[in-house]
Design a protein around this motif. Sequence first.
Motif, short mmCIF file in Angstrom:
data_model
loop_
_atom_site.label_atom_id
_atom_site.label_comp_id
_atom_site.label_asym_id
_atom_site.label_seq_id
_atom_site.Cartn_x
_atom_site.Cartn_y
_atom_site.Cartn_z
N CYS A 191 0.92 -1.10 -0.14
CA CYS A 191 0.01 -0.03 0.07
C CYS A 191 0.93 1.25 -0.11
O CYS A 191 1.45 1.69 1.15
CB CYS A 191 -0.89 0.06 1.19
SG CYS A 191 -1.94 -1.15 1.32
N ASN A 193 0.03 4.37 -0.23
CA ASN A 193 -0.31 5.40 0.37
C ASN A 193 -1.81 4.68 1.24
O ASN A 193 -2.89 4.82 0.81
CB ASN A 193 -0.95 6.53 -0.64
CG ASN A 193 -1.35 7.73 0.23
OD1 ASN A 193 -1.42 7.89 1.45
ND2 ASN A 193 -1.97 8.77 -0.59
N LYS A 194 -1.47 4.36 2.42
CA LYS A 194 -2.60 4.00 3.21
C LYS A 194 -3.64 4.87 3.72
O LYS A 194 -4.78 4.58 4.01
CB LYS A 194 -1.98 3.36 4.56
CG LYS A 194 -1.26 2.01 4.31
CD LYS A 194 -0.81 1.46 5.58
CE LYS A 194 -0.04 0.04 5.47
NZ LYS A 194 0.48 -0.62 6.67
N ASP A 195 -3.25 5.98 3.75
CA ASP A 195 -4.08 7.02 4.29
C ASP A 195 -4.88 7.90 2.79
O ASP A 195 -5.40 9.07 3.03
CB ASP A 195 -3.25 8.16 4.90
CG ASP A 195 -2.89 7.72 6.47
OD1 ASP A 195 -3.87 6.75 6.73
OD2 ASP A 195 -1.86 8.00 6.75
N GLU A 197 -7.62 8.80 0.14
CA GLU A 197 -8.95 9.00 0.20
C GLU A 197 -9.84 8.00 -0.56
O GLU A 197 -10.90 7.76 -0.41
CB GLU A 197 -9.24 10.43 -0.27
CG GLU A 197 -8.98 11.72 0.77
CD GLU A 197 -9.00 13.00 0.08
OE1 GLU A 197 -9.90 13.60 0.57
OE2 GLU A 197 -8.27 13.23 -0.71
N SER A 224 -6.51 12.23 -3.03
CA SER A 224 -5.13 11.41 -2.88
C SER A 224 -5.82 9.94 -3.17
O SER A 224 -7.03 9.80 -3.06
CB SER A 224 -4.73 11.50 -1.67
OG SER A 224 -5.76 11.13 -0.54
N ASP A 226 -4.83 5.41 -4.01
CA ASP A 226 -3.82 4.45 -4.20
C ASP A 226 -4.28 3.38 -5.10
O ASP A 226 -5.58 3.19 -5.15
CB ASP A 226 -3.39 3.81 -2.68
CG ASP A 226 -2.41 2.79 -2.78
OD1 ASP A 226 -1.20 3.40 -2.69
OD2 ASP A 226 -2.64 1.58 -2.76
N MET A 246 -6.05 -0.83 3.22
CA MET A 246 -7.21 0.53 2.85
C MET A 246 -8.19 1.12 3.45
O MET A 246 -9.12 1.76 3.18
CB MET A 246 -7.25 0.74 1.38
CG MET A 246 -6.04 0.46 0.35
SD MET A 246 -4.80 1.67 0.66
CE MET A 246 -5.66 3.04 0.14
N ASN A 248 -8.69 3.25 5.80
CA ASN A 248 -8.94 4.49 5.70
C ASN A 248 -9.52 5.34 4.68
O ASN A 248 -10.09 6.40 4.62
CB ASN A 248 -7.68 5.53 6.20
CG ASN A 248 -7.28 4.92 7.69
OD1 ASN A 248 -7.94 4.55 8.32
ND2 ASN A 248 -5.98 4.86 7.72
N ALA A 249 -9.71 4.49 3.64
CA ALA A 249 -9.97 5.15 2.12
C ALA A 249 -11.60 5.39 2.50
O ALA A 249 -12.31 4.69 3.08
CB ALA A 249 -9.90 4.14 1.27
N LYS A 250 -11.92 6.72 1.93
CA LYS A 250 -13.43 6.91 1.95
C LYS A 250 -14.16 6.36 0.86
O LYS A 250 -15.45 6.22 0.95
CB LYS A 250 -13.75 8.66 1.84
CG LYS A 250 -12.87 9.45 2.95
CD LYS A 250 -13.57 9.17 4.23
CE LYS A 250 -12.96 9.84 5.56
NZ LYS A 250 -13.06 11.23 5.34
#
Length: 340
Positions: A191, A193-195, A197, A224, A226, A246, A248-250
């Motif tokens: 991952c 970019n784990k943070d 969006e 943002s 990933d 992931m 935290n993804a919205k």
Amino acid sequence: MTPKIMIILGSGSDIAVAEKAMDILDKLEIPYSLKIASAHRTPNLVREIVSKGTDAGIEVFIGIAGLAAHLPGSIAAYTPRPVIGVPVDVKTNGLDALESIVQMPYPSPIATVGIDRGDNAAILAAQFIGLHNEEIHKKVIALRKEYAQKVITSNESIIQQIDRPFINNDFIRIKDLEINKMEVDESEINCKNKDAEVAIIVGRQTDVGTAKKITKILDRLKISYDMKVVCPIRSNKKFISYVKCMKNAKIFIGVSSNSSQVTGGIVGLTARPVIGVPCTNENGDDYMLTTVSMPPGVPVATVGINNGKNAAVLAGEIFSIDNPEIVQVLEKLKDKKINL
């Protein structure tokens, strides 16, 4: 109190589909408004209620229509807010309405759900709003658990009641089964970019070109993301691990051809909105129907075939509910004042 959702019917005959949506919104305690306006017979009325609704604070629009079903597209012309489309079965089993709603041109996506699935439209709208309202998000999670429990208990209420000479009802009795979650090792998943969006999951390497169209627009919208190429069938553990990684993804976006198992796999693992981009495979077959026709409780916001750009715009519209800067960009984009 200003409603958060506006449901617009193309005809009074669509009220049964709208009632499915209203039942869900009542259960979730989300205020809504209900109107009837035709894209063809009363186009000015559509313009007025959508424009005034947007200005008053409506966060999501749901358009319900059959036949040519241009209503959701007409709604999208007058608002930067996300529009959910519900095709209605009037003729040709509703396929005419489905094609009219889902195959929208860039940059005017419609988050399309299955034919007559007013209930899934309401759940999807709640998921959109839940990104900015934790109380509603928790209610969506609770509702999904109810749908899951109904599947489990049906083993007792339906299967256990069947009496046939060769059926063994007590073999692996579901009510006595301990259902364990699959253990995953997030450290094995790359991952970047784990943070982020938005998490983009691509089912096959051949679909990466469509996914890159998504990333191009998200970059311009400053959202943002990933991206991962992983198949839930060939690499199930890696697929589940990535979705969990992931967390935290919205928003999740699934891009896939060949049965569109990616979007179906994602919705089983998250209560966040899932946008589906059906693709064509090397034989020219498309997978729009296997993306959009989801069962009650697990909607996929489907956009047009290979239309990654519209998936990104839809993500932007969902985030725009509480982000005025994205609203300004989207309005310029739709007015062709900028070119993304």
